[in-house]
Design an enzyme around this catalytic site. Structure first.
Site, mmCIF file in Angstrom:
data_model
loop_
_atom_site.group_PDB
_atom_site.id
_atom_site.type_symbol
_atom_site.label_atom_id
_atom_site.label_comp_id
_atom_site.label_asym_id
_atom_site.label_seq_id
_atom_site.Cartn_x
_atom_site.Cartn_y
_atom_site.Cartn_z
ATOM 1 C CG MET A 138 -1.971 0.763 1.045
ATOM 2 S SD MET A 138 -3.070 0.530 2.709
ATOM 3 C CE MET A 138 -4.015 1.849 2.657
ATOM 4 C CG HIS A 139 2.888 2.897 -3.238
ATOM 5 N ND1 HIS A 139 2.652 1.434 -3.769
ATOM 6 C CD2 HIS A 139 2.779 3.353 -4.303
ATOM 7 C CE1 HIS A 139 2.365 1.538 -5.173
ATOM 8 N NE2 HIS A 139 2.588 2.891 -5.448
ATOM 9 N NE ARG A 140 -1.267 4.672 -6.697
ATOM 10 C CZ ARG A 140 -0.470 4.132 -7.272
ATOM 11 N NH1 ARG A 140 -0.523 2.861 -7.628
ATOM 12 N NH2 ARG A 140 0.429 4.604 -8.075
ATOM 13 C CG ASP A 185 -1.968 1.162 -2.490
ATOM 14 O OD1 ASP A 185 -1.067 0.885 -2.829
ATOM 15 O OD2 ASP A 185 -2.397 2.355 -1.706
#
Ligand code: UD1
Ligand code: UDP
Length: 387
Positions: free
Chosen positions: A227-229, A308
């Protein structure tokens, strides 16, 4: 008094700067997904002994986001690396710094063609530099759209596609998007080199000795989370909601979830004081970002993937693993259509429901991203440009 600036470059009647360019290709990389995507293209250029060089923008720089990837896919160090990018933290300053650095190198080396891949700021910087210098610009992974105007990547994709001469597309969905937008450049149905990379390197990754011991988890008895968005992790409610949902799903399914924490996410977890809370969340095991070979091996042997990430949604599909996407939309609509992926956003209940649905789904689909020969098609096209 002369009004001629000795540093001014000559312009033709169309206003394009046209130096006599060298029959050579510049490949721009700078982020983890960019190295993975353009790695097979660089290797194909090497294999055919086509004159080329690689510019690293410096956007990603931590060893486990950068050097490890060059080592894992046995790629030579880039010929050029732009210093000082990490000091810039806004999109504008970061892009401007990379644009200026890339332009200096392109002016010096004067390649006829420039290749960028994906939707990160590195690619926008490379594309703008090439366009302004009248070099032939190719965009790998062109035409993808989330139709979510809050995403910096959506801005970048649209800008790059509209200034590119060659648009190398993953599939027909991208062709439709580009035709509807009336892009200037030529659409080339190459497929996505992430398939080339995934196939080649997952074989290598899984063939390493004592792989189960090395990974430390039993085959199909764990899930993965990345998850990094920006729109997720920079928003504390979305970040915490998604992590709560993944924890609840892991408990409900009775399998641990390995969370490979991106540096941006690590920073936000610290800023929002969520680390202690996260350590107490059952079912989630925190890990550093994995190298590419290790990550592919984890993907290939996993039971389920929460992400994501654009690239990880594709890799889940390529490896026949069910995916739950922690977003409200995706550019990879093909994965939804074939039942490989479902959108769950960041609401805990929706994530649990999607994970249960995914676990009950048989993983049987055709990979919709190409046949694993994308790099060869991209290089075929580049060879024509150099003639
Ligand atoms: C960028 C891309 C995103 C892509 C992602 C892949 C843009 C707008 N975003 O997001 O599209 O999906 O890369 O991972 O280009 N950091 C480190 N070490 C690194 C890299 C980053 O510590 O090697 C930290 C820094 O604090 C940095 C922050 O992460 O400020 C964000 O990095 P940045 O490259 O700006 O954006 P990403 O979130 O990585
Ligand atoms: N990846 C990796 N280690 C990790 C997480 C991801 O090697 O811990 C790889 C993954 O295999 C994929 C790429 O990074 O090829 C995706 O990059 P990322 O998720 O950072 O960006 P995005 O694809 O969303 O732009």
């Amino acid at each position: 008094m002369s009004t001629t600036n000795p540093n001014e470059t000559p312009h033709d009647k169309d206003g394009l700067y046209r130096p006599d360019l060298n029959p050579c290709i510049a490949v721009i990389v700078g982020t983890r997904p960019g190295i993975v995507m353009l790695g097979p293209v660089i290797k194909e250029l090497e294999r055919r002994a086509i004159d080329h060089f690689v510019i690293h923008t410096g956007q990603h720089y931590s060893p486990n986001m950068d050097a490890q990837f060059f080592a894992d896919i046995a790629l030579s160090a880039p010929q050029y690396r732009i210093d000082g990018t990490a000091a810039h933290t806004t999109h504008g300053a970061q892009t401007a710094h990379m644009l200026s650095g890339i332009e200096d190198i392109l002016l010096q080396a004067r390649p006829r063609m420039v290749l960028v891949g994906g939707d990160a700021n590195s690619n926008l910087a490379g594309a703008l530099a090439a366009r302004k210098l009248g070099m032939t610009l190719g965009h790998v992974e062109a035409g993808e759209r989330s139709f979510d105007w809050s995403m910096p990547e959506e801005h970048n994709r649209r800008m790059i596609d509209h200034i590119s001469d060659y648009l190398f597309v993953t599939g027909e969905n991208a062709v439709g998007n580009l035709e509807r937008e009336g892009v200037q450049g030529a659409i080339v149905r190459s497929g996505n080199p992430i398939v080339d990379a995934s196939r080649e390197f997952s074989r290598l990754a899984l063939a390493r000795p004592n792989i189960e011991e090395h990974l430390g988890v039993a085959d199909r008895r764990y899930a993965i989370l990345t998850m990094h968005r920006q729109e997720n992790v920079d928003n504390p409610e979305r970040l915490q909601g998604a992590l709560q949902g993944v924890s609840d799903a892991a408990v409900a399914l009775g399998i641990p979830t390995l969370f490979f924490v991106h540096p941006r996410t690590q920073k936000r977890l610290e800023e929002f004081s969520l680390l202690d809370w996260l350590h107490d969340c059952p079912g989630i095991e925190l890990r550093e970002p994995a190298g590419y070979l290790d990550f592919l091996a984890y993907v290939a042997r996993s039971a389920l993937i929460f992400t994501d990430s654009g690239g990880v949604q594709q890799e889940a599909c390529i490896h026949g693993i069910n995916c739950v996407t922690l977003r409200d939309n995706t550019e990879w609509v093909e994965t939804i259509d074939i039942g490989a992926n479902r959108l769950a956003g960041c609401e805990p209940m929706a994530i649990v429901d999607a994970a249960k649905d995914a676990s009950a789904t048989t993983c049987k689909w055709e990979v919709p991203f190409g046949d694993g020969h994308a790099a060869a098609r991209i290089v075929d096209c580049a060879v024509e440009v150099l003639k």
